[in-house]
Each structure stands twice: as structure tokens, then as C-alpha cells.
Motif scaffolding. Structure first.
Motif, mmCIF file in Angstrom:
data_model
loop_
_atom_site.group_PDB
_atom_site.id
_atom_site.type_symbol
_atom_site.label_atom_id
_atom_site.label_comp_id
_atom_site.label_asym_id
_atom_site.label_seq_id
_atom_site.Cartn_x
_atom_site.Cartn_y
_atom_site.Cartn_z
ATOM 1 N N PHE A 81 0.809 -1.175 0.336
ATOM 2 C CA PHE A 81 0.259 -0.129 -0.092
ATOM 3 C C PHE A 81 0.693 1.558 0.029
ATOM 4 O O PHE A 81 0.508 2.074 -0.748
ATOM 5 C CB PHE A 81 -1.094 0.400 1.521
ATOM 6 N N ASP A 82 2.199 1.115 0.383
ATOM 7 C CA ASP A 82 2.749 2.413 0.887
ATOM 8 C C ASP A 82 3.797 2.590 -0.687
ATOM 9 O O ASP A 82 3.939 2.887 -1.288
ATOM 10 C CB ASP A 82 3.809 2.359 2.459
ATOM 11 N N LEU A 83 4.371 0.641 -0.623
ATOM 12 C CA LEU A 83 5.487 1.459 -2.453
ATOM 13 C C LEU A 83 4.753 1.451 -3.249
ATOM 14 O O LEU A 83 5.587 1.925 -3.976
ATOM 15 C CB LEU A 83 5.739 -0.138 -1.834
ATOM 16 N N GLN A 101 5.812 -3.146 -14.846
ATOM 17 C CA GLN A 101 6.361 -1.897 -15.693
ATOM 18 C C GLN A 101 5.879 -0.818 -14.992
ATOM 19 O O GLN A 101 7.671 -0.069 -15.446
ATOM 20 C CB GLN A 101 6.338 -2.747 -17.201
ATOM 21 N N TYR A 102 5.182 -0.509 -14.542
ATOM 22 C CA TYR A 102 4.360 0.915 -14.214
ATOM 23 C C TYR A 102 5.806 1.478 -13.401
ATOM 24 O O TYR A 102 5.941 2.650 -13.440
ATOM 25 C CB TYR A 102 2.676 0.915 -13.725
ATOM 26 N N TYR A 103 6.019 0.320 -12.003
ATOM 27 C CA TYR A 103 6.573 0.771 -11.604
ATOM 28 C C TYR A 103 8.351 0.149 -11.444
ATOM 29 O O TYR A 103 8.673 -0.425 -10.442
ATOM 30 C CB TYR A 103 6.432 0.157 -10.127
ATOM 31 N N GLY A 104 8.588 0.312 -12.313
ATOM 32 C CA GLY A 104 10.063 -0.043 -12.759
ATOM 33 C C GLY A 104 11.532 0.415 -11.774
ATOM 34 O O GLY A 104 12.172 0.084 -11.950
ATOM 35 N N ARG A 105 10.809 1.336 -11.833
ATOM 36 C CA ARG A 105 11.847 2.525 -10.682
ATOM 37 C C ARG A 105 12.078 2.112 -9.095
ATOM 38 O O ARG A 105 12.729 2.630 -8.928
ATOM 39 C CB ARG A 105 11.784 3.736 -10.643
ATOM 40 N N MET A 106 10.974 1.380 -8.809
ATOM 41 C CA MET A 106 10.823 0.504 -7.615
ATOM 42 C C MET A 106 12.193 -0.816 -7.230
ATOM 43 O O MET A 106 12.491 -1.195 -7.963
ATOM 44 C CB MET A 106 9.610 0.180 -7.048
ATOM 45 N N GLU A 107 12.516 -0.227 -5.825
ATOM 46 C CA GLU A 107 13.566 -1.120 -5.746
ATOM 47 C C GLU A 107 13.237 -2.570 -5.027
ATOM 48 O O GLU A 107 12.535 -2.543 -3.448
ATOM 49 C CB GLU A 107 14.995 -0.482 -4.844
#
Length: 399
Positions: A46-48, A111-117
Motif C-alpha cells: 500500500f505504501d510502496l 512495469q509501471y513501477y519499474g524504478r521501485m527497488e
């Protein structure tokens, strides 16, 4: 009213409909409690995915509930407990999916959140947890959200009062890109038609449409520039639709230029976020005002506006009479004399016009549309729709 007791009862009741969990956050965004067995992981998701921050930002400024979508299609909804104007607690229900999703669809959405670690292990756990997330019709989640708001505030709201803060859903492997573009175009036409008619009850259609498209697909890493471009294009389309609806070109172009200038002057995404809804609302209200029938008395115009703003409810002549201080007998005769239609027929035609917009601009099923407009059954809705338009709802959608 004991909010905590209300929320305990509410949590138990919605559990009867499946694994739909409730969460409580304090004014600083700290999770206080939930009844979800995967609390630790899903609260992190939810946070991420940015939903918690969007919820807190919205709750500090507004009092109405909000649904929070993700690019995966996973959705939460939130309502707010206030102490005066200050946010006290945010209460959340979910997550749910509106329709079955494939793992391929989840991968595309990620893929929309591709920059999430995120680690491979975290992603694999996400896939396992998602298998347990229930599928729930959007209309049911929306009504649960209205119930949640009532438990917290004692205030009755309409479906049109809900705000949807959506993110674009990733394309699934079996989805035809051409069909998606067609869906965006149909949604756009529905929104522009609401501008042309000055339809004040636009909120749900606008929120749904914003979830269908992320805006103009500019190839850039500058999210601020992309958002500005999308808003400017949207403002230009709305401006022209408003002129077609009767707003003078001088007023429409001046208003459009002002919003475009405000868009270009924005320094952050937070500055931009309210602009498209504010602009759309402004144009619709101006068109509505210029299209108001000068032959209608103030009382009958008030009834007409009420009908258009409460199409999701059962509307009775007795309620309208009480609204304007007339007897039901006098109101029904005066209404028909001025509009040429009975209250029942005017309401029926208004609901069918809204149904046409929903059929054109959303993927809602005929059943969901019938329920959202308070028709008793799908069959009754289909019969009335065909009486008015000469087509069944599905024939109208396909044409």
C-alpha cells in the motif's frame, strides 16, 4: 456516535462478502490496526505503490472518501475521520480487484513501477498474496465505501461524491492495443458530451475515465512535462466542447487560456493534480448555467438540478415537493406544465442519458450500470432503455 464500535461492526459485516479487510491509519500515516492476515506485506505494498501517500494528501484536504487504484488493478478505498478540519484517522478497506487478472497482467502492471527497488523474493511473495485478493464489482466497493463514510461521520453521500485516484493499469498480453485506444476515444467522447450538455453529475464518469488513460503518451522521463501536456490537450478539447454546448467562444477561450497558463506555471505534480478536475468542473458549470431554461421557474429548475445530481438514487415526486416547499399534487402539475414531462418521465429520460454516457465511456457491465442508476433489475433497465432509444443497451454499446 461511537466510531470504534461502528467500525468493529462494519468490519464484521463486509467480511460476510469475502476477504475484504479494514485498516486504520493515524494522521501521520502510521498503521494502527487491521484485520488482514497478510498485514505486514500488504501494508508495505500500500505504501510502496504510493497509495498511502496519496490517501494522506487527499484526506488532509478533503472530507469525502476516495478509491485508490494501482497499475496492477489492485484497489483500496479510504474514508476519513476528522477532528474539526484536522485529519484524525484514515480508515481503509481492501485491497480488491474489479476483475480477474492474470499473472501476465500483473507483470505488465509492475512495469509501471519499474524504478521501485524490489527484490525477486518480494515480487514472488506479491504474486502469492495477490492470489488471495478478492474480486469485487466496483459498484459494491463504492457502496461499501459510502457505508464506511457513514459509520465515521453519520453523513449520507451519493456515488457521485466518491473520488477515484487511479493509476494506469498495465496492458495484459491478450489485450488488443487498438481496442484500448478505441476505449480511450469512447471515454473521451462521453466526457465531452457531458460538457456539451452541462451535466453536473459527472464525477464518477470523470474518475473512471482518468483510470482508463494516463494521458498523452509523451516519450519523456519528465513526469511533470508529460502531465502538463496531457492537461493542456484535455483543456483544449473541453474548451471546444463547451462552445458546442453554448458557451460563448470569448468566454470559453479566455477560460481555457487561464487554465493552460496555470498548468504551465505549476512547479510540482502536487500543484498540477487538482487542475484538470477544477477546469472540467468550471466549464461544465458555466455550460449548465448558460443552458438553463429561462422559462423554468426557480422551483422547477431546482427540481431538475436535483434529479440530474441524484441519478444514482430512486427519485420520488414527494421528495422533490418537500425540497421546494410544494404539495406533491401542485409540484407534479407545475413540473409537467413547465417541462412538458412528468417527474417520472423526466427522471427516466435523464437516467437513460446517463446510461448512454456510461455505456460509451466505461467498461461497466449492463448489470452494474442498472444498479448504479437504481433500476430494480437489469431486465427492467434494458426494457426502459429500449423504449427510449430503440436499442438494447448492448446494441447501443456495440454501435
Amino acid at each position: 456516535m461511537d466510531v470504534l464500535q461502528n467500525m468493529m461492526l462494519f468490519s464484521e459485516l463486509i467480511q460476510c462478502g469475502g476477504n475484504i479487510y479494514t485498516w486504520c491509519y493515524d494522521a501521520d500515516g502510521k498503521l494502527l490496526k487491521s484485520n488482514c492476515p497478510d498485514e505486514g506485506f500488504l501494508s508495505g505494498a500500500f505504501d510502496l505503490f504510493g497509495c498511502k501517500q496519496r490517501m494522506m494528501d487527499y484526506g488532509k484536504e478533503y472530507t469525502t472518501p476516495v478509491s485508490l487504484g494501482t497499475a496492477l488493478g489492485m484497489t483500496w478505498a479510504a474514508a476519513f475521520e476528522k477532528d474539526g478540519d484536522a485529519l484524525k484517522r484514515a480508515w481503509v478497506i481492501g485491497p480488491v480487484f474489479y476483475q480477474d487478472v492474470s499473472m501476465r497482467g500483473i507483470e505488465q502492471g509492475m512495469q509501471y513501477y519499474g524504478r521501485m527497488e524490489t527484490s525477486v523474493a518480494w515480487t514472488m511473495q506479491l504474486y502469492e498474496v495477490i492470489k488471495k485478493v478478492p474480486v469485487l464489482q466496483s459498484t459494491i466497493l463504492n457502496r461499501y465505501t459510502l457505508m464506511l463514510h457513514y459509520c465515521l461521520t453519520g453523513e449520507h453521500l451519493a456515488l457521485s461524491d466518491l473520488y477515484t485516484d487511479a493509476q494506469p493499469i498495465g496492458h495484459t498480453a491478450d489485450r488488443d492495443p487498438g481496442h484500448d485506444r478505441h476505449k480511450v476515444w469512447m471515454s473521451e467522447q462521453g466526457l465531452l458530451q457531458m460538457v456539451r450538455t452541462g451535466d453536473l453529475n459527472y464525477k464518477q464518469a470523470l474518475s473512471t475515465s482518468m483510470g482508463i488513460s494516463a494521458g498523452v503518451p509523451v516519450r519523456t522521463d519528465d513526469a511533470l512535462r508529460q502531465s502538463k501536456t496531457s492537461i493542456i490537450v484535455f483543456a483544449s478539447l473541453v474548451c471546444r466542447a463547451a462552445i458546442e454546448g453554448g458557451l460563448s467562444p470569448e468566454e470559453a477561450y479566455t477560460l481555457g487560456d487561464n487554465y493552460i497558463q496555470a498548468t504551465e506555471s505549476a512547479k510540482t505534480l502536487s500543484d498540477l493534480n487538482p487542475l484538470p478536475v477544477m477546469m472540467y468542473d468550471d466549464f461544465i458549470r458555466r455550460v449548465h448555467k448558460c443552458r438553463t431554461n429561462p422559462k423554468l421557474s426557480m422551483q422547477v429548475q431546482k427540481c431538475v438540478d436535483y434529479i440530474e445530481m441524484h441519478l444514482d438514487e430512486k427519485i420520488r415526486a414527494a421528495d422533490l415537493a418537500a425540497l421546494v416547499g410544494y404539495t406533491e399534487y401542485y409540484l407534479t402539475h407545475k413540473f409537467k406544465e413547465e417541462t412538458g414531462l412528468s417527474v417520472t418521465d423526466y427522471t427516466k429520460f435523464a437516467k437513460i442519458e446517463r446510461a448512454k454516457v456510461l455505456l460509451k465511456s466505461t467498461d461497466q457491465t449492463v448489470q452494474d450500470i442498472a444498479a448504479s442508476l437504481s433500476f430494480g433489475t437489469r431486465n427492467y433497465f434494458s426494457r426502459i432503455f429500449q423504449e427510449v432509444t430503440g436499442q438494447t443497451p448492448m446494441e447501443y454499446r456495440e454501435s
